[in-house]
Scaffold this motif. Structure first.
Motif, PDB file in Angstrom:
ATOM      1  N   GLY A  52       1.807   2.393   1.187  1.00  0.00           N
ATOM      2  CA  GLY A  52       2.913   1.990   0.320  1.00  0.00           C
ATOM      3  C   GLY A  52       4.087   2.948   0.427  1.00  0.00           C
ATOM      4  O   GLY A  52       5.251   2.537   0.461  1.00  0.00           O
ATOM      5  N   ALA A  53       3.781   4.236   0.518  1.00  0.00           N
ATOM      6  CA  ALA A  53       4.842   5.244   0.623  1.00  0.00           C
ATOM      7  C   ALA A  53       5.611   5.102   1.929  1.00  0.00           C
ATOM      8  O   ALA A  53       6.843   5.222   1.954  1.00  0.00           O
ATOM      9  N   SER A  54       4.883   4.835   3.045  1.00  0.00           N
ATOM     10  CA  SER A  54       5.592   4.705   4.320  1.00  0.00           C
ATOM     11  C   SER A  54       6.440   3.440   4.343  1.00  0.00           C
ATOM     12  O   SER A  54       7.552   3.443   4.879  1.00  0.00           O
ATOM     13  N   LEU A  55       5.932   2.367   3.740  1.00  0.00           N
ATOM     14  CA  LEU A  55       6.728   1.136   3.674  1.00  0.00           C
ATOM     15  C   LEU A  55       7.987   1.333   2.844  1.00  0.00           C
ATOM     16  O   LEU A  55       9.036   0.751   3.132  1.00  0.00           O
ATOM     17  N   ALA A  56       7.881   2.163   1.818  1.00  0.00           N
ATOM     18  CA  ALA A  56       9.034   2.432   0.942  1.00  0.00           C
ATOM     19  C   ALA A  56       9.986   3.462   1.542  1.00  0.00           C
ATOM     20  O   ALA A  56      11.075   3.682   1.010  1.00  0.00           O
ATOM     21  N   GLY A  57       9.585   4.086   2.664  1.00  0.00           N
ATOM     22  CA  GLY A  57      10.430   5.107   3.276  1.00  0.00           C
ATOM     23  C   GLY A  57      10.541   6.359   2.437  1.00  0.00           C
ATOM     24  O   GLY A  57      11.560   7.050   2.465  1.00  0.00           O
TER      25      GLY A  57
END
Length: 198
Positions: A52-57
Protein backbone atom coordinates in the motif's frame (compact mmCIF):
# COMPACT_ATOMS: atom_id res chain seq x y z
CA UNK A 1 18.80 -0.28 -30.44
CA UNK A 2 18.42 -1.28 -26.78
CA UNK A 3 18.14 -4.74 -25.25
CA UNK A 4 16.96 -5.31 -21.68
CA UNK A 5 18.02 -8.62 -20.13
CA UNK A 6 16.17 -9.78 -17.01
CA UNK A 7 17.07 -12.88 -14.98
CA UNK A 8 14.81 -14.19 -12.23
CA UNK A 9 16.11 -17.67 -11.34
CA UNK A 10 17.31 -18.26 -7.79
CA UNK A 11 19.64 -21.09 -8.89
CA UNK A 12 22.69 -19.06 -9.87
CA UNK A 13 25.18 -20.98 -12.02
CA UNK A 14 22.87 -24.04 -12.00
CA UNK A 15 20.07 -22.12 -13.71
CA UNK A 16 18.94 -23.25 -17.15
CA UNK A 17 17.20 -19.93 -17.85
CA UNK A 18 20.34 -17.96 -17.00
CA UNK A 19 22.33 -20.13 -19.40
CA UNK A 20 19.77 -19.75 -22.17
CA UNK A 21 19.22 -16.02 -21.58
CA UNK A 22 22.96 -15.35 -21.76
CA UNK A 23 23.15 -17.30 -25.05
CA UNK A 24 20.23 -15.34 -26.51
CA UNK A 25 21.83 -12.02 -25.55
CA UNK A 26 25.21 -13.11 -26.94
CA UNK A 27 23.52 -13.99 -30.24
CA UNK A 28 21.94 -10.55 -30.47
CA UNK A 29 25.21 -8.83 -29.58
CA UNK A 30 27.02 -10.79 -32.28
CA UNK A 31 24.40 -9.97 -34.93
CA UNK A 32 23.48 -6.35 -34.14
CA UNK A 33 26.41 -3.91 -34.12
CA UNK A 34 26.16 -1.19 -31.49
CA UNK A 35 23.46 -2.97 -29.50
CA UNK A 36 23.07 -1.34 -26.08
CA UNK A 37 22.42 -3.90 -23.33
CA UNK A 38 21.12 -3.40 -19.80
CA UNK A 39 20.87 -6.19 -17.25
CA UNK A 40 19.00 -6.81 -14.01
CA UNK A 41 19.26 -9.88 -11.81
CA UNK A 42 16.02 -10.07 -9.84
CA UNK A 43 17.53 -12.61 -7.45
CA UNK A 44 20.50 -10.52 -6.31
CA UNK A 45 18.81 -7.16 -6.96
CA UNK A 46 15.06 -7.74 -6.50
CA UNK A 47 12.33 -5.19 -7.04
CA UNK A 48 10.35 -4.95 -3.78
CA UNK A 49 6.86 -6.40 -3.87
CA UNK A 50 4.03 -3.92 -4.09
CA UNK A 51 2.58 -2.63 -0.84
CA UNK A 52 0.00 0.00 0.00
CA UNK A 53 2.83 2.38 0.83
CA UNK A 54 4.59 1.80 -2.50
CA UNK A 55 1.35 2.28 -4.42
CA UNK A 56 0.81 5.56 -2.55
CA UNK A 57 4.37 6.68 -3.35
CA UNK A 58 5.04 7.21 0.37
CA UNK A 59 8.78 6.55 -0.01
CA UNK A 60 10.36 8.91 -2.57
CA UNK A 61 13.39 6.62 -3.08
CA UNK A 62 11.15 3.60 -3.73
CA UNK A 63 8.97 5.64 -6.08
CA UNK A 64 12.04 6.76 -8.02
CA UNK A 65 13.25 3.15 -8.32
CA UNK A 66 9.84 2.05 -9.60
CA UNK A 67 9.96 4.79 -12.20
CA UNK A 68 13.48 3.75 -13.23
CA UNK A 69 12.38 0.11 -13.67
CA UNK A 70 9.41 1.21 -15.78
CA UNK A 71 11.48 3.58 -17.93
CA UNK A 72 14.12 0.90 -18.53
CA UNK A 73 11.37 -1.37 -19.85
CA UNK A 74 9.81 1.39 -21.98
CA UNK A 75 13.18 2.28 -23.51
CA UNK A 76 13.96 -1.32 -24.55
CA UNK A 77 13.45 -2.47 -28.13
CA UNK A 78 14.14 -6.11 -27.19
CA UNK A 79 13.47 -7.76 -23.84
CA UNK A 80 15.18 -11.06 -23.02
CA UNK A 81 13.38 -12.50 -20.02
CA UNK A 82 14.70 -15.44 -17.99
CA UNK A 83 11.55 -17.04 -16.60
CA UNK A 84 11.79 -20.43 -14.91
CA UNK A 85 8.63 -22.26 -13.89
CA UNK A 86 8.26 -22.20 -10.11
CA UNK A 87 5.27 -24.14 -8.76
CA UNK A 88 3.59 -24.06 -12.20
CA UNK A 89 3.94 -20.27 -12.54
CA UNK A 90 6.80 -17.73 -12.32
CA UNK A 91 9.15 -16.61 -9.52
CA UNK A 92 7.65 -14.03 -7.17
CA UNK A 93 10.60 -11.74 -7.94
CA UNK A 94 9.57 -11.71 -11.60
CA UNK A 95 5.97 -10.96 -10.63
CA UNK A 96 7.22 -8.01 -8.55
CA UNK A 97 9.07 -6.68 -11.61
CA UNK A 98 5.97 -7.17 -13.78
CA UNK A 99 3.95 -5.19 -11.24
CA UNK A 100 6.30 -2.24 -11.89
CA UNK A 101 6.04 -2.40 -15.69
CA UNK A 102 2.30 -3.12 -15.98
CA UNK A 103 1.17 0.41 -15.16
CA UNK A 104 -2.12 1.97 -16.23
CA UNK A 105 -1.56 5.03 -18.38
CA UNK A 106 2.04 4.03 -19.11
CA UNK A 107 2.01 0.54 -20.64
CA UNK A 108 -1.75 0.06 -21.04
CA UNK A 109 -4.96 2.06 -20.89
CA UNK A 110 -8.68 1.45 -20.97
CA UNK A 111 -10.67 2.95 -23.83
CA UNK A 112 -14.30 2.87 -24.93
CA UNK A 113 -13.31 0.00 -27.24
CA UNK A 114 -11.56 -1.92 -24.45
CA UNK A 115 -7.98 -2.14 -23.14
CA UNK A 116 -5.10 -0.95 -25.30
CA UNK A 117 -1.46 -1.92 -24.85
CA UNK A 118 0.94 1.03 -25.01
CA UNK A 119 4.24 -0.90 -25.12
CA UNK A 120 3.90 -1.80 -28.79
CA UNK A 121 6.80 -2.46 -31.14
CA UNK A 122 8.97 -4.42 -28.75
CA UNK A 123 10.30 -7.92 -29.29
CA UNK A 124 10.30 -10.27 -26.31
CA UNK A 125 12.28 -13.50 -26.08
CA UNK A 126 11.56 -15.63 -23.02
CA UNK A 127 14.11 -18.16 -21.83
CA UNK A 128 11.88 -20.72 -20.14
CA UNK A 129 12.75 -23.82 -18.14
CA UNK A 130 10.50 -26.40 -16.52
CA UNK A 131 11.42 -29.36 -14.33
CA UNK A 132 8.65 -31.47 -15.88
CA UNK A 133 6.76 -31.59 -19.16
CA UNK A 134 4.05 -28.92 -19.18
CA UNK A 135 3.64 -27.52 -22.72
CA UNK A 136 -0.04 -27.48 -23.60
CA UNK A 137 -0.98 -29.08 -20.26
CA UNK A 138 -3.37 -27.65 -17.63
CA UNK A 139 -0.36 -27.39 -15.30
CA UNK A 140 1.20 -24.58 -17.38
CA UNK A 141 0.34 -21.25 -15.78
CA UNK A 142 3.70 -19.80 -16.81
CA UNK A 143 3.74 -19.41 -20.59
CA UNK A 144 0.02 -18.57 -21.06
CA UNK A 145 0.28 -15.95 -18.30
CA UNK A 146 3.37 -14.31 -19.79
CA UNK A 147 1.90 -14.37 -23.31
CA UNK A 148 -1.36 -12.82 -22.13
CA UNK A 149 0.26 -10.26 -19.82
CA UNK A 150 2.75 -8.89 -22.34
CA UNK A 151 0.16 -9.09 -25.11
CA UNK A 152 -2.10 -6.98 -22.90
CA UNK A 153 0.74 -4.44 -22.75
CA UNK A 154 0.87 -4.40 -26.56
CA UNK A 155 3.77 -6.79 -27.17
CA UNK A 156 2.66 -9.31 -29.76
CA UNK A 157 6.12 -10.43 -30.94
CA UNK A 158 6.89 -12.97 -28.19
CA UNK A 159 9.10 -16.02 -28.66
CA UNK A 160 9.74 -18.77 -26.11
CA UNK A 161 13.01 -20.70 -26.03
CA UNK A 162 12.02 -23.60 -23.84
CA UNK A 163 13.87 -26.35 -21.96
CA UNK A 164 11.40 -28.86 -20.51
CA UNK A 165 11.83 -31.89 -18.30
CA UNK A 166 15.17 -30.71 -16.92
CA UNK A 167 14.53 -32.24 -13.47
CA UNK A 168 13.50 -35.65 -14.81
CA UNK A 169 17.05 -36.94 -15.30
CA UNK A 170 20.51 -35.67 -16.24
CA UNK A 171 19.89 -36.91 -19.79
CA UNK A 172 16.57 -35.06 -20.00
CA UNK A 173 18.31 -31.87 -18.86
CA UNK A 174 21.15 -32.28 -21.35
CA UNK A 175 18.78 -33.02 -24.24
CA UNK A 176 16.40 -30.17 -23.34
CA UNK A 177 19.20 -27.63 -23.11
CA UNK A 178 20.75 -28.84 -26.37
CA UNK A 179 17.40 -28.44 -28.14
CA UNK A 180 16.92 -24.97 -26.66
CA UNK A 181 20.42 -23.88 -27.72
CA UNK A 182 19.71 -25.21 -31.21
CA UNK A 183 16.58 -23.06 -31.32
CA UNK A 184 18.63 -20.01 -30.34
CA UNK A 185 21.16 -20.78 -33.06
CA UNK A 186 18.58 -21.36 -35.79
CA UNK A 187 19.95 -19.31 -38.69
CA UNK A 188 16.52 -18.50 -40.15
CA UNK A 189 15.37 -17.13 -36.80
CA UNK A 190 18.53 -15.09 -36.34
CA UNK A 191 18.26 -13.67 -39.84
CA UNK A 192 14.70 -12.63 -39.13
CA UNK A 193 15.73 -11.00 -35.86
CA UNK A 194 18.50 -9.03 -37.53
CA UNK A 195 16.21 -7.84 -40.31
CA UNK A 196 13.70 -6.65 -37.72
CA UNK A 197 16.45 -4.93 -35.75
CA UNK A 198 17.84 -3.11 -38.81
Amino acid sequence: MKLLHIDSSALGANSATRELGAAIVARWQAQVPGLSTEYRDLDSDPVPHLTGASLAGADPAAAAESERVLQQFLDADIVVLGAPMYNFSIPSTLKAWIDRVAVAGKTFRYTAEGPEGLAKGKRMIVASARGGLHSGAPSDFQEPYLRFLFGFLGITDIEFIRAEGIAMSPQHRSDALAAAHAAIGDQATVGELVLEAA
